[in-house]
Design a protein around this motif. Sequence first.
Motif, mmCIF file in Angstrom:
data_model
loop_
_atom_site.group_PDB
_atom_site.id
_atom_site.type_symbol
_atom_site.label_atom_id
_atom_site.label_comp_id
_atom_site.label_asym_id
_atom_site.label_seq_id
_atom_site.Cartn_x
_atom_site.Cartn_y
_atom_site.Cartn_z
ATOM 1 N N TYR A 155 0.844 -1.190 0.000
ATOM 2 C CA TYR A 155 0.000 0.000 0.000
ATOM 3 C C TYR A 155 0.883 1.246 0.000
ATOM 4 O O TYR A 155 1.846 1.331 0.747
ATOM 5 C CB TYR A 155 -0.939 -0.038 1.201
ATOM 6 N N CYS A 156 0.514 2.204 -0.855
ATOM 7 C CA CYS A 156 1.397 3.345 -1.069
ATOM 8 C C CYS A 156 0.599 4.551 -1.539
ATOM 9 O O CYS A 156 -0.562 4.443 -1.948
ATOM 10 C CB CYS A 156 2.467 2.984 -2.115
ATOM 11 N N TRP A 157 1.248 5.719 -1.492
ATOM 12 C CA TRP A 157 0.688 6.931 -2.079
ATOM 13 C C TRP A 157 1.142 7.003 -3.532
ATOM 14 O O TRP A 157 2.335 6.963 -3.817
ATOM 15 C CB TRP A 157 1.150 8.160 -1.304
ATOM 16 N N PHE A 158 0.185 7.120 -4.452
ATOM 17 C CA PHE A 158 0.488 7.056 -5.883
ATOM 18 C C PHE A 158 0.647 8.455 -6.458
ATOM 19 O O PHE A 158 -0.207 9.327 -6.287
ATOM 20 C CB PHE A 158 -0.626 6.315 -6.625
ATOM 21 N N ILE A 159 1.799 8.658 -7.152
ATOM 22 C CA ILE A 159 2.097 9.925 -7.833
ATOM 23 C C ILE A 159 1.680 9.786 -9.295
ATOM 24 O O ILE A 159 2.082 8.839 -9.976
ATOM 25 C CB ILE A 159 3.602 10.262 -7.770
ATOM 26 N N HIS A 160 0.925 10.714 -9.798
ATOM 27 C CA HIS A 160 0.432 10.642 -11.178
ATOM 28 C C HIS A 160 1.448 11.259 -12.153
ATOM 29 O O HIS A 160 2.485 11.779 -11.755
ATOM 30 C CB HIS A 160 -0.916 11.354 -11.278
ATOM 31 N N ASN A 161 1.161 11.158 -13.429
ATOM 32 C CA ASN A 161 1.958 11.803 -14.490
ATOM 33 C C ASN A 161 3.413 11.360 -14.490
ATOM 34 O O ASN A 161 4.331 12.188 -14.496
ATOM 35 C CB ASN A 161 1.869 13.333 -14.374
ATOM 36 N N SER A 162 3.635 10.052 -14.455
ATOM 37 C CA SER A 162 4.986 9.492 -14.534
ATOM 38 C C SER A 162 5.919 10.046 -13.456
ATOM 39 O O SER A 162 7.089 10.330 -13.708
ATOM 40 C CB SER A 162 5.597 9.720 -15.929
ATOM 41 N N GLY A 163 5.390 10.198 -12.247
ATOM 42 C CA GLY A 163 6.215 10.616 -11.108
ATOM 43 C C GLY A 163 6.592 12.080 -11.105
ATOM 44 O O GLY A 163 7.471 12.491 -10.332
ATOM 45 N N LYS A 164 5.937 12.892 -11.953
ATOM 46 C CA LYS A 164 6.293 14.303 -12.071
ATOM 47 C C LYS A 164 6.147 15.016 -10.729
ATOM 48 O O LYS A 164 5.136 14.904 -10.057
ATOM 49 C CB LYS A 164 5.410 14.978 -13.111
ATOM 50 N N GLY A 165 7.194 15.736 -10.337
ATOM 51 C CA GLY A 165 7.207 16.441 -9.069
ATOM 52 C C GLY A 165 7.842 15.649 -7.952
ATOM 53 O O GLY A 165 8.294 16.211 -6.961
ATOM 54 N N PHE A 166 7.865 14.313 -8.114
ATOM 55 C CA PHE A 166 8.511 13.463 -7.102
ATOM 56 C C PHE A 166 9.915 13.082 -7.551
ATOM 57 O O PHE A 166 10.845 13.085 -6.759
ATOM 58 C CB PHE A 166 7.670 12.210 -6.880
ATOM 59 N N ILE A 167 10.062 12.765 -8.858
ATOM 60 C CA ILE A 167 11.403 12.520 -9.391
ATOM 61 C C ILE A 167 11.986 13.841 -9.867
ATOM 62 O O ILE A 167 11.262 14.801 -10.142
ATOM 63 C CB ILE A 167 11.376 11.499 -10.558
ATOM 64 N N ASP A 168 13.306 13.902 -9.928
ATOM 65 C CA ASP A 168 13.962 15.116 -10.425
ATOM 66 C C ASP A 168 13.750 15.210 -11.935
ATOM 67 O O ASP A 168 14.051 14.258 -12.680
ATOM 68 C CB ASP A 168 15.460 15.065 -10.124
ATOM 69 N N GLY A 169 13.249 16.352 -12.390
ATOM 70 C CA GLY A 169 13.072 16.553 -13.818
ATOM 71 C C GLY A 169 11.966 15.681 -14.394
ATOM 72 O O GLY A 169 11.078 15.193 -13.689
ATOM 73 N N SER A 170 12.047 15.460 -15.713
ATOM 74 C CA SER A 170 11.070 14.626 -16.418
ATOM 75 C C SER A 170 11.632 13.216 -16.591
ATOM 76 O O SER A 170 12.849 13.019 -16.660
ATOM 77 C CB SER A 170 10.768 15.222 -17.798
ATOM 78 N N TYR A 171 10.731 12.247 -16.693
ATOM 79 C CA TYR A 171 11.197 10.869 -16.879
ATOM 80 C C TYR A 171 11.984 10.712 -18.174
ATOM 81 O O TYR A 171 12.840 9.827 -18.296
ATOM 82 C CB TYR A 171 10.015 9.892 -16.852
ATOM 83 N N THR A 172 11.744 11.595 -19.149
ATOM 84 C CA THR A 172 12.470 11.483 -20.419
ATOM 85 C C THR A 172 13.961 11.733 -20.236
ATOM 86 O O THR A 172 14.781 11.306 -21.061
ATOM 87 C CB THR A 172 11.899 12.464 -21.454
ATOM 88 N N SER A 173 14.331 12.440 -19.149
ATOM 89 C CA SER A 173 15.753 12.705 -18.887
ATOM 90 C C SER A 173 16.502 11.438 -18.490
ATOM 91 O O SER A 173 17.735 11.436 -18.453
ATOM 92 C CB SER A 173 15.891 13.741 -17.760
ATOM 93 N N TYR A 174 15.766 10.355 -18.175
ATOM 94 C CA TYR A 174 16.392 9.114 -17.703
ATOM 95 C C TYR A 174 16.480 8.063 -18.810
ATOM 96 O O TYR A 174 16.841 6.921 -18.558
ATOM 97 C CB TYR A 174 15.601 8.558 -16.516
#
Length: 870
Positions: free
Chosen positions: A839-858
């Motif tokens: 059980y967890c808190w789900f971040i929407h939009n591919s983790g935007k705001g929780f991960i640094d930058g955009s997921y495309t940077s990875y």
Amino acid sequence: LAVSMVFLNVNSLIHVLGFDYLCMQAIQGNDITVKSYKVESRITLRFAHTTVKSSVLNSGPSAQSIGFNVQIPKRAFINNFTMNVNGNTFVGSVKEKTVARNLYALARARGKAAGIVRTNSQSMETFRTEVHVPPGSKVEFELHYQEMMQRKLGVYQHTLHLQPGRLVPLLQVDVYIFEPKGIKFVTASNTLGEQFADLTKITHTKDKAHIVFRPTLQQQRKCENCTESAVDGVFTVNYDVDRESNAGELQVSDGHFVQFFAPSDLSPLSKNIVFVIDVSGSMWGLKMKQTVEAMKAILDDLSMDDYFSIIDFNHNARCWSEDLVQASSIQVDEAKKYVQSIRPNGGTNINEALLKAVQILVRASNQGLIDPRSVSMIILVSDGDPTVGEIKLSTIQKNVKRVMREEFSLFSLGIGFDVDFDFLERIAMDNRGIAQRIYANHDAAEQLKAFYSQVSSPLLRTITINLPENAVNNVTQNRFDKFFSGSELIVAGKLQPSDLTTLQSFTTAAANMDLNIQTEADIRELDSVLGTHQHSFSGFARQMWAYITVNQLLAERSLAPTASKKRRITQRIVALALEHQFVTPFTAMLVEGHDQGREYCSTTVTYSIVHLPHPFDFIAVDSDPHFIIHLPKSNMDICFNIDSRPGHILNLISDPGTGVTINGQLVGSKKMKNNKIQTYFGTISIYSKTDSVQVIVGTDRINLMEGRNNHSFSWGATVELTATQLKHFMAQKGKQHVTVMIDGKISVMVVLHRVWKKHPVQVDFLGIYMSSDNKYSTQVHGLIGQFAKEPKVKVYGVHEGADPKKKKATMEVKGNKLAVTRGWQKDFRRDKKRGSDVYCWFIHNSGKGFIDGSYTSYILPQLDSFLTAI
């Protein structure tokens, strides 16, 4: 790791992650004041009733969740839980699990405060509860559990976990012991540190003892001016009782009897032992080193009257000697040399090894080489499931049962967490033995030797404890195969209505000479004594009888050959658990409160059952792909998905400091589902640049590349290789996972998910799990690596969503305010098909705001690429 979630709900439902770890704090929350934390145990004739109480105040400016966590012994049964929130009391009562679930659903539908405490496992470790309350709220928790003390090596040990997590004005532990026959000795110790060594006070009379541990606020501090508590460890009380020369003690109370039997002034019987040692590839390294160390000490402990042999097995089983040999100094030295020369490799053929062990004992018995008064046993040491030969566990169990003779016993030792401990328990119980888990850490050798010490001195065979049939009924197991020095046999039952004033028991046993013992007890004497003792547990006999009976029924059920027999046993377990208020695998505790017409708190209780405990918390990426990030400091789990394209390579760990990069390449589903191509990890690469070592795990094969040396393995192989930087590599059939250990600091598990080849949509894919304890450099980054430095996270404004099972809230993290949803993802480490809910808190939009930058940077160009600056 098997985890069962349970819920205590007040007005609304919040899910809490149920994973446990040894450093768990008893009281959790920010800006809270713990007024008191008290633990009291009342041990009466080896039966303990423990109460854990805590009073907590939300002293912060806003509403928040307060957690209450209690580590309890695995063999204990919770039998009561109450919680008082601002004067409103919630009380628990045990129901049959289905009934409790229906009542819980009905209470929720009516808007009534209610909750459920349940478990799906026989191994109970941690009780967890969480309540969400407004500022200024006072919460009082109270948990009760019961257990029977087991005597091992001449000692009863009572263990309490003390982890308040903060300084407490009133922190107190009281242990009261009452043993009518007298207390031989009592000691107390703890793992809290030297500063607490002299703070325990013991008051000891002939039949009573009181152990008190009450450090002041200042004494609790880690240092003179510290605000952190140093109370974090285990508090242990050890004692034994005085025994009369015949070693029998019969006690009667509350319409029940309990017979204790523990003779000591007897000469040990000779032993015939076949040691069966797993030497498959997964035993490589520390496990094998410590097993060898333990075996050498065990062999040295054999006496000249003992006979033994050794079987080591991987894909084949090999006998050091086809026959039992006398434990002379020459033979023991030869055996030690043989054990020292073992080099683990290959698969795991448990079936062949056990059948050969039985053959050795049967042949010796047929040839008249076994003394009829000696004890014959097989001791199995293994760390994994069978992968070669017969691999069906039920068939192996039947094969062994078919050839084992009544006079032989099988003891099973399971090393680590990959072994199916349930199977080891069943096959041991089915053959008059026991099983024990050995934790694969620095003292595994000591654990192995300690277990052997428990069975190394058999004193009696074929023990029977009888009482007059017209005086008692519902008697627990009263026939025992063996009695070992330092242990104890216990029989309990109910008294039938009669005019008797005394009760007698008759014990017979075979030793070097036959033994006949008669014991007598006054039926009313003990109750009159208990009535005068303030801190004794007057209901001990009734609860002890139920405790023993339920545990014996649980063991009997695990061996039941048919579903109908299992159902009949289950019905008996449920009836007893309801009568005696035990939370078992088939009952639940319904916790109810009074309707208040107002919403002042929301509560969750999780009764987490760790069936196979894992040594570390984890971070995971699985399914399409779901990321689960565990934040230890916040005791919180965050989830997010990455919506990318097939073929993209995502960076998970990029650490120039250690020279390690871990990347995953996506594969797509066979066709669209809901107008979307689902993506999964089809390849995982673990690369150490420092030594040019790379492991590439695919859904078909596993490749290891070290310089010019390349190795390729199918998922059906069991291998373990050593490279310069790569310390541990294993692919094991059946478990469908690869564990990679880099330099002893970075642990990675890759799990294979197979799907039906003709499935119209899904494809085979991989999941990856990493330890939160991995040691990276300060330069680490990546979708997972960035969380090695844990960000501060605050969740507030919890409220109902469109789906009542999925709460909504606001999360503040990294300077961002994010709308989050309470949900769950799957952990497939133990159950590859169904998984366990996380059980967890789900971040929407591919983790935007929780991960640094955009997921495309990875997204990276190659499987061995490192991440550039974000």
